[in-house]
Scaffold this motif. Structure first.
Motif, PDB file in Angstrom:
ATOM      1  N   ALA A  39      -1.140 -11.521   2.430  1.00  0.00           N
ATOM      2  CA  ALA A  39      -1.458 -10.629   3.550  1.00  0.00           C
ATOM      3  C   ALA A  39      -2.863 -10.907   4.075  1.00  0.00           C
ATOM      4  CB  ALA A  39      -1.327  -9.177   3.111  1.00  0.00           C
ATOM      5  N   ARG A  40      -3.802 -11.060   3.175  1.00  0.00           N
ATOM      6  CA  ARG A  40      -5.188 -11.283   3.578  1.00  0.00           C
ATOM      7  C   ARG A  40      -5.335 -12.621   4.299  1.00  0.00           C
ATOM      8  NH1 ARG A  40     -10.218 -13.115   1.908  1.00  0.00           N
ATOM      9  NH2 ARG A  40     -11.918 -11.658   2.418  1.00  0.00           N
ATOM     10  N   THR A  64      -8.805  -3.064   4.067  1.00  0.00           N
ATOM     11  CA  THR A  64      -7.766  -2.335   3.346  1.00  0.00           C
ATOM     12  C   THR A  64      -7.091  -3.233   2.313  1.00  0.00           C
ATOM     13  OG1 THR A  64      -7.374  -0.991   5.323  1.00  0.00           O
ATOM     14  CG2 THR A  64      -5.702  -0.902   3.606  1.00  0.00           C
ATOM     15  N   ALA A  65      -6.855  -4.487   2.679  1.00  0.00           N
ATOM     16  CA  ALA A  65      -6.266  -5.429   1.727  1.00  0.00           C
ATOM     17  C   ALA A  65      -7.183  -5.616   0.522  1.00  0.00           C
ATOM     18  CB  ALA A  65      -5.999  -6.766   2.405  1.00  0.00           C
ATOM     19  N   GLY A  66      -8.485  -5.701   0.776  1.00  0.00           N
ATOM     20  CA  GLY A  66      -9.434  -5.820  -0.328  1.00  0.00           C
ATOM     21  C   GLY A  66      -9.434  -4.591  -1.213  1.00  0.00           C
ATOM     22  N   ALA A  67      -9.337  -3.420  -0.601  1.00  0.00           N
ATOM     23  CA  ALA A  67      -9.301  -2.176  -1.377  1.00  0.00           C
ATOM     24  C   ALA A  67      -8.037  -2.101  -2.224  1.00  0.00           C
ATOM     25  CB  ALA A  67      -9.389  -0.974  -0.440  1.00  0.00           C
ATOM     26  N   ASN A 100       0.816  -1.214   0.000  1.00  0.00           N
ATOM     27  CA  ASN A 100       0.000   0.000   0.000  1.00  0.00           C
ATOM     28  C   ASN A 100       0.853   1.270   0.000  1.00  0.00           C
ATOM     29  OD1 ASN A 100      -2.524   1.217  -0.068  1.00  0.00           O
ATOM     30  ND2 ASN A 100      -2.738   1.258   2.155  1.00  0.00           N
ATOM     31  N   ASP A 101       2.061   1.174   0.551  1.00  0.00           N
ATOM     32  CA  ASP A 101       2.946   2.345   0.631  1.00  0.00           C
ATOM     33  C   ASP A 101       3.996   2.368  -0.475  1.00  0.00           C
ATOM     34  OD1 ASP A 101       1.580   3.101   2.897  1.00  0.00           O
ATOM     35  OD2 ASP A 101       3.067   2.284   4.297  1.00  0.00           O
ATOM     36  N   LEU A 102       3.759   1.601  -1.542  1.00  0.00           N
ATOM     37  CA  LEU A 102       4.751   1.516  -2.615  1.00  0.00           C
ATOM     38  C   LEU A 102       5.163   2.891  -3.130  1.00  0.00           C
ATOM     39  CD1 LEU A 102       3.762  -1.516  -4.900  1.00  0.00           C
ATOM     40  CD2 LEU A 102       6.024  -1.031  -3.937  1.00  0.00           C
ATOM     41  N   ALA A 103       4.181   3.737  -3.413  1.00  0.00           N
ATOM     42  CA  ALA A 103       4.491   5.042  -4.002  1.00  0.00           C
ATOM     43  C   ALA A 103       5.380   5.865  -3.071  1.00  0.00           C
ATOM     44  CB  ALA A 103       3.196   5.797  -4.312  1.00  0.00           C
TER      45      ALA A 103
END
Length: 306
Positions: A238-239, A270-273, A190-193
């Motif tokens: 992760a999920r 959040t993982a689903g999103a 999620n924090d890749l960017a």
């Protein structure tokens, strides 16, 4: 604002219930509350709504300390003498030296109120150099070492406040590790960017290679053919870990179970999103969908009330 949303009056009551009566200390806790509310809104609401008031300030203090330290370490080599100075101040505080630091003061008060925190704080400090020096992982084993040395001790500062005193230490720690493995892997996707802008990458090089993805390509924002499959692989793992960590509820006393369920559910959302966002995570992180997050909080709030 919903009628069940927490306000200043309930915060003042939480401070009093927790035995925090000194005005300067109350102000320090209140400042840390604002910090935590600003960067993890859903988790903050879960703390305020779902935990017993006497525990709320201590969870806030531990979270704020972790966030402050993590932010310092994320400066990497640029941290200079700031990290040794901070580590020395924390260790001196744990040894009994008074601290007027707005982050450390509340933490030390919380350690005095909940002595089990002390060991988790020292474990966290011991693993901090790895966080400071890590810009990526060559292998999955390197990532798992990071989880053991830094991510798990960080989470245990919170989990140590949530677990029942009589909970089996080894069994509960194993489930905590599964939770933080899933949560940390999710964060690295999620924090890749942001991480790439800072010269960091949490996805192991061997995993990138398996899908034909390169770090250089990610840094240039290129969507290699295997990128979607790579993200599905990491987010799927992760999920699975987050869902497996639902057993953590069994190790918490009844008054902490609604919060524990909610935190795991919010991470799973959040993982689903992130799965739905696909390669868009290369541009910006995702949050749990607002309707779903509110549904989790309302459901657990009502369940706790019953």
């Amino acid at each position: 604002m919903h009628s069940w949303a927490p306000g200043r009056h309930s915060w003042d009551r939480a401070l009093t219930t927790a035995g925090i009566r000194d005005p300067r200390l109350r102000d320090a806790y209140t400042r840390q509350r604002a910090v935590v509310a600003g960067y993890r809104r859903h988790a903050y609401l879960a703390v305020r709504l779902l935990l017993p008031p006497a525990l709320v300030p201590h969870v806030i203090a531990a979270t704020a300390f972790m966030h402050h330290t993590d932010g310092l370490l994320d400066r990497g080599p640029d941290v200079g003498e700031a990290w040794p100075a901070w580590e020395a101040e924390v260790r001196a505080g744990l040894a009994g030296t008074d601290s007027g630091h707005p982050v450390l003061g509340p933490l030390l008060h919380s350690v005095a109120a909940h002595p089990q925190l002390r060991g988790h704080v020292t474990d966290f400090l011991a693993g901090a150099p790895l966080e400071r020096d890590t810009t990526g992982f060559a292998t999955e084993a390197d990532y798992q070492e990071y989880v053991d040395a830094y991510a798990l001790p960080a989470f245990m500062m919170i989990a140590g406040l949530l677990l029942a005193p009589e909970a089996d230490a080894d069994a509960s720690r194993e489930v905590c590790r599964r939770y933080i493995d899933g949560s940390q892997r999710l964060d690295f996707v999620n924090d890749l960017a942001e991480d790439l802008r800072d010269g960091r990458l949490g996805l192991p090089e061997e995993t990138l290679a398996r899908y034909g993805v390169t770090r250089a390509g990610l840094e240039r924002g290129r969507c290699a053919p295997g990128l979607r499959a790579l993200l599905r692989d990491q987010l799927g793992q992760a999920r699975r870990d987050l869902l497996g960590a639902r057993r953590l509820v069994a190790f918490a006393p009844p008054g902490h179970r609604a919060f524990t369920r909610a935190v795991i559910a919010l991470e799973t959302l959040t993982a689903g999103a992130a799965l739905a966002a696909g390669t868009a995570v290369l541009r910006r992180p995702v949050r749990p969908p607002l309707p779903g997050a509110l549904a989790v909080l309302v459901r657990e709030y009502r369940r706790r009330g019953r």
